[in-house]
Write a protein that holds these residues in place. Structure first.
Motif, PDB file in Angstrom:
ATOM      1  N   ALA A  54       0.827  -1.205   0.000  1.00 30.16           N
ATOM      2  CA  ALA A  54       0.000   0.000   0.000  1.00 30.16           C
ATOM      3  C   ALA A  54       0.864   1.258   0.000  1.00 30.16           C
ATOM      4  CB  ALA A  54      -0.927  -0.004   1.204  1.00 30.16           C
ATOM      5  N   ALA A  55       1.911   1.251   0.822  1.00 27.78           N
ATOM      6  CA  ALA A  55       2.789   2.429   0.867  1.00 27.78           C
ATOM      7  C   ALA A  55       3.462   2.651  -0.485  1.00 27.78           C
ATOM      8  CB  ALA A  55       3.835   2.261   1.970  1.00 27.78           C
ATOM      9  N   ARG A  56       3.912   1.573  -1.110  1.00 25.53           N
ATOM     10  CA  ARG A  56       4.543   1.701  -2.428  1.00 25.53           C
ATOM     11  C   ARG A  56       3.538   2.205  -3.470  1.00 25.53           C
ATOM     12  NH1 ARG A  56       8.444  -3.686  -2.950  1.00 25.53           N
ATOM     13  NH2 ARG A  56      10.050  -2.942  -1.485  1.00 25.53           N
ATOM     14  N   ALA A  57       2.298   1.835  -3.327  1.00 22.70           N
ATOM     15  CA  ALA A  57       1.292   2.302  -4.284  1.00 22.70           C
ATOM     16  C   ALA A  57       1.200   3.816  -4.278  1.00 22.70           C
ATOM     17  CB  ALA A  57      -0.063   1.687  -3.950  1.00 22.70           C
ATOM     18  N   PHE A  58       1.373   4.426  -3.093  1.00 16.82           N
ATOM     19  CA  PHE A  58       1.262   5.879  -3.016  1.00 16.82           C
ATOM     20  C   PHE A  58       2.558   6.590  -3.417  1.00 16.82           C
ATOM     21  CE2 PHE A  58      -2.410   4.553  -0.579  1.00 16.82           C
ATOM     22  CZ  PHE A  58      -3.378   5.380  -1.123  1.00 16.82           C
ATOM     23  N   CYS A  59       3.560   5.822  -3.846  1.00 11.63           N
ATOM     24  CA  CYS A  59       4.686   6.426  -4.550  1.00 11.63           C
ATOM     25  C   CYS A  59       4.263   6.822  -5.962  1.00 11.63           C
ATOM     26  CB  CYS A  59       5.864   5.453  -4.621  1.00 11.63           C
ATOM     27  SG  CYS A  59       6.564   5.036  -3.019  1.00 11.63           S
ATOM     28  N   GLU A  60       3.173   6.232  -6.450  1.00 14.58           N
ATOM     29  CA  GLU A  60       2.611   6.569  -7.755  1.00 14.58           C
ATOM     30  C   GLU A  60       1.346   7.412  -7.634  1.00 14.58           C
ATOM     31  OE1 GLU A  60       2.035   3.119 -10.206  1.00 14.58           O
ATOM     32  OE2 GLU A  60       3.580   2.006  -9.130  1.00 14.58           O
ATOM     33  N   LEU A  61       0.565   7.112  -6.629  1.00 14.62           N
ATOM     34  CA  LEU A  61      -0.726   7.790  -6.463  1.00 14.62           C
ATOM     35  C   LEU A  61      -0.568   9.070  -5.653  1.00 14.62           C
ATOM     36  CD1 LEU A  61      -2.849   4.668  -5.462  1.00 14.62           C
ATOM     37  CD2 LEU A  61      -2.829   5.778  -7.705  1.00 14.62           C
ATOM     38  N   GLU A  62      -1.347  10.061  -5.997  1.00 19.07           N
ATOM     39  CA  GLU A  62      -1.415  11.291  -5.209  1.00 19.07           C
ATOM     40  C   GLU A  62      -2.801  11.373  -4.588  1.00 19.07           C
ATOM     41  OE1 GLU A  62      -0.130  14.767  -7.287  1.00 19.07           O
ATOM     42  OE2 GLU A  62       1.459  13.691  -8.340  1.00 19.07           O
ATOM     43  N   ASP A  63      -2.838  11.247  -3.276  1.00 19.00           N
ATOM     44  CA  ASP A  63      -4.121  11.237  -2.563  1.00 19.00           C
ATOM     45  C   ASP A  63      -3.860  11.704  -1.138  1.00 19.00           C
ATOM     46  OD1 ASP A  63      -6.515  10.572  -1.195  1.00 19.00           O
ATOM     47  OD2 ASP A  63      -6.958   9.016  -2.675  1.00 19.00           O
ATOM     48  N   GLU A  64      -4.339  12.883  -0.807  1.00 24.63           N
ATOM     49  CA  GLU A  64      -4.047  13.452   0.505  1.00 24.63           C
ATOM     50  C   GLU A  64      -4.633  12.631   1.644  1.00 24.63           C
ATOM     51  OE1 GLU A  64      -7.693  16.751   0.626  1.00 24.63           O
ATOM     52  OE2 GLU A  64      -5.603  17.382   0.368  1.00 24.63           O
ATOM     53  N   ARG A  65      -5.589  11.763   1.357  1.00 25.30           N
ATOM     54  CA  ARG A  65      -6.146  10.921   2.415  1.00 25.30           C
ATOM     55  C   ARG A  65      -5.107   9.968   2.981  1.00 25.30           C
ATOM     56  NH1 ARG A  65     -10.977   7.942  -0.429  1.00 25.30           N
ATOM     57  NH2 ARG A  65      -9.343   7.789  -2.035  1.00 25.30           N
ATOM     58  N   ALA A  66      -4.087   9.668   2.202  1.00 30.26           N
ATOM     59  CA  ALA A  66      -3.068   8.712   2.644  1.00 30.26           C
ATOM     60  C   ALA A  66      -2.049   9.328   3.592  1.00 30.26           C
ATOM     61  CB  ALA A  66      -2.340   8.134   1.428  1.00 30.26           C
ATOM     62  N   ILE A  67      -1.956  10.639   3.627  1.00 33.14           N
ATOM     63  CA  ILE A  67      -0.859  11.297   4.342  1.00 33.14           C
ATOM     64  C   ILE A  67      -0.795  10.924   5.825  1.00 33.14           C
ATOM     65  CG2 ILE A  67       0.052  13.549   5.060  1.00 33.14           C
ATOM     66  CD1 ILE A  67      -0.856  14.583   2.267  1.00 33.14           C
ATOM     67  N   PRO A  68      -1.875  10.967   6.582  1.00 32.80           N
ATOM     68  CA  PRO A  68      -1.757  10.585   8.008  1.00 32.80           C
ATOM     69  C   PRO A  68      -1.273   9.156   8.204  1.00 32.80           C
ATOM     70  CG  PRO A  68      -3.843  11.710   7.576  1.00 32.80           C
ATOM     71  CD  PRO A  68      -3.240  11.413   6.244  1.00 32.80           C
ATOM     72  N   TYR A  69      -1.719   8.242   7.379  1.00 32.20           N
ATOM     73  CA  TYR A  69      -1.271   6.851   7.480  1.00 32.20           C
ATOM     74  C   TYR A  69       0.217   6.730   7.149  1.00 32.20           C
ATOM     75  CZ  TYR A  69      -6.290   5.814   7.380  1.00 32.20           C
ATOM     76  OH  TYR A  69      -7.642   5.768   7.648  1.00 32.20           O
ATOM     77  N   LEU A  70       0.650   7.435   6.107  1.00 28.44           N
ATOM     78  CA  LEU A  70       2.058   7.376   5.704  1.00 28.44           C
ATOM     79  C   LEU A  70       2.963   7.966   6.777  1.00 28.44           C
ATOM     80  CD1 LEU A  70       1.627   8.438   1.979  1.00 28.44           C
ATOM     81  CD2 LEU A  70       2.155   6.133   2.822  1.00 28.44           C
ATOM     82  N   ILE A  71       2.512   9.023   7.427  1.00 36.74           N
ATOM     83  CA  ILE A  71       3.286   9.592   8.521  1.00 36.74           C
ATOM     84  C   ILE A  71       3.452   8.566   9.640  1.00 36.74           C
ATOM     85  CG2 ILE A  71       3.217  11.312  10.367  1.00 36.74           C
ATOM     86  CD1 ILE A  71       1.948  13.243   8.344  1.00 36.74           C
ATOM     87  N   THR A  72       2.395   7.848   9.945  1.00 33.85           N
ATOM     88  CA  THR A  72       2.475   6.803  10.962  1.00 33.85           C
ATOM     89  C   THR A  72       3.450   5.703  10.553  1.00 33.85           C
ATOM     90  OG1 THR A  72       0.210   7.215  11.700  1.00 33.85           O
ATOM     91  CG2 THR A  72       1.147   5.065  12.234  1.00 33.85           C
ATOM     92  N   LEU A  73       3.438   5.352   9.269  1.00 35.28           N
ATOM     93  CA  LEU A  73       4.309   4.273   8.782  1.00 35.28           C
ATOM     94  C   LEU A  73       5.791   4.651   8.784  1.00 35.28           C
ATOM     95  CD1 LEU A  73       2.240   2.747   5.839  1.00 35.28           C
ATOM     96  CD2 LEU A  73       2.514   1.881   8.165  1.00 35.28           C
ATOM     97  N   LEU A  74       6.105   5.937   8.911  1.00 35.71           N
ATOM     98  CA  LEU A  74       7.515   6.333   9.039  1.00 35.71           C
ATOM     99  C   LEU A  74       8.164   5.702  10.264  1.00 35.71           C
ATOM    100  CD1 LEU A  74       7.448  10.157   8.214  1.00 35.71           C
ATOM    101  CD2 LEU A  74       8.516   8.351   6.843  1.00 35.71           C
ATOM    102  N   LYS A  75       7.358   5.317  11.249  1.00 36.56           N
ATOM    103  CA  LYS A  75       7.886   4.722  12.481  1.00 36.56           C
ATOM    104  C   LYS A  75       7.707   3.208  12.517  1.00 36.56           C
ATOM    105  CE  LYS A  75       5.210   7.548  14.748  1.00 36.56           C
ATOM    106  NZ  LYS A  75       4.479   8.259  15.833  1.00 36.56           N
ATOM    107  N   ASP A  76       7.317   2.618  11.397  1.00 32.98           N
ATOM    108  CA  ASP A  76       7.103   1.172  11.363  1.00 32.98           C
ATOM    109  C   ASP A  76       8.410   0.439  11.691  1.00 32.98           C
ATOM    110  OD1 ASP A  76       4.713  -0.674  10.031  1.00 32.98           O
ATOM    111  OD2 ASP A  76       6.689  -1.617   9.924  1.00 32.98           O
ATOM    112  N   VAL A  77       8.289  -0.722  12.312  1.00 34.87           N
ATOM    113  CA  VAL A  77       9.487  -1.484  12.674  1.00 34.87           C
ATOM    114  C   VAL A  77      10.214  -2.020  11.448  1.00 34.87           C
ATOM    115  CG1 VAL A  77       8.634  -2.109  14.949  1.00 34.87           C
ATOM    116  CG2 VAL A  77       8.120  -3.588  12.996  1.00 34.87           C
ATOM    117  N   CYS A  78       9.509  -2.167  10.324  1.00 36.18           N
ATOM    118  CA  CYS A  78      10.121  -2.721   9.115  1.00 36.18           C
ATOM    119  C   CYS A  78      10.733  -1.588   8.282  1.00 36.18           C
ATOM    120  CB  CYS A  78       9.067  -3.463   8.290  1.00 36.18           C
ATOM    121  SG  CYS A  78       9.686  -4.040   6.694  1.00 36.18           S
TER     122      CYS A  78
END
Length: 251
Positions: A54-78
């Motif tokens: 999903a995160a890689r998909a938004f390297c292509e997609l532009e959708d501001e709805r994803a921004i809060p989720y992506l910010i959270t994923l910056l701290k993912d353990v992986c």
């Protein structure tokens, strides 16, 4: 500040490629874009693979709805998820993402992730990104320095003050960085920034640095990039020096 070994899992050639070369738009004729609603639903999935897709998909997609989720994923353990989130935030820049990106840049042990973060910070075109990018250019591993040099060119769209602040560290790195590819990116960024400056002391100092790199750098690629930057700026003094040096066969 960091150990070059933290990029040992990366391909050596990929380490030195610019993010500006790797993050171009994907042609719709080649690959159909993912469904944004479906990808949004996977951004907080419990499965690592689904979150990464999903995160890689938004390297292509532009959708501001994803921004809060992506910010959270910056701290993912992986780390693969973190780097995907960083790239995605670079494709979906937001003022809300700048501080989380800076915080993660300062604490992430993975060089691959930091590379993605500096690219994203450049794309955010935010004054708050300036100092972290300068620090990365000065202190990080070579692959991250390379991308920080490119990202600083984005200060041309921020403010006059940001341009003035970005040029001195770029000049320093152009003269002193041991990696030719980093010096080349510094030359390119200096040229981009000079195009937005009036003829003042900072501008003249930057042109002097490009002339010096064109005349003296030991690597042909750096000399060529310095030359191209001066040609694009169109500075009369730089053009005269190029003509003189080429006529004399000194490069």
């Amino acid at each position: 500040m960091y150990d070059d070994d933290d990029l040992s899992v990366l391909d050596a050639e990929l380490d030195l490629e610019s993010p500006l070369d790797k993050m171009g738009d994907v042609s719709e004729a080649e690959v159909p874009k993912p469904n944004p609603d479906a990808m949004l639903a996977l951004l907080d999935a419990p499965d690592n693979q689904q979150r990464m897709i999903a995160a890689r998909a938004f390297c292509e997609l532009e959708d501001e709805r994803a921004i809060p989720y992506l910010i959270t994923l910056l701290k993912d353990v992986c780390p693969l998820i973190r780097v995907s989130a960083a790239y995605a935030l670079g494709r979906n820049p937001s003022p809300e993402a700048v501080e989380p990106l800076i915080i993660q840049l300062n604490q992430d042990w993975n060089g691959y992730v930091r590379k993605g973060i500096v690219w994203a910070l450049g794309n955010c075109r935010d004054r708050r990104s300036l100092e972290p990018l300068i620090l990365s250019l000065k202190t990080d591993i070579s692959a991250v320095r390379l991308w920080a040099a490119s990202a600083l060119a984005q200060m041309s769209e921020v403010s006059y003050d940001a341009i003035i602040s970005a040029i001195p560290p770029l000049i320093e790195a152009l003269r002193q960085d041991p990696i030719a590819a980093v010096r080349s990116n510094c030359a390119w960024s200096i040229g981009q920034l000079c195009r937005e400056l009036p003829s003042n002391v900072v501008y003249a100092t930057a042109i002097d640095a490009l002339i010096e790199a064109f005349a003296e750098d030991e690597e042909m690629g750096v000399r060529e990039d310095a030359k191209l930057s001066m040609l694009k700026v169109g500075d009369p003094r730089g053009l005269q020096v190029i003509e003189q040096i080429e006529q004399e066969g000194l490069v």
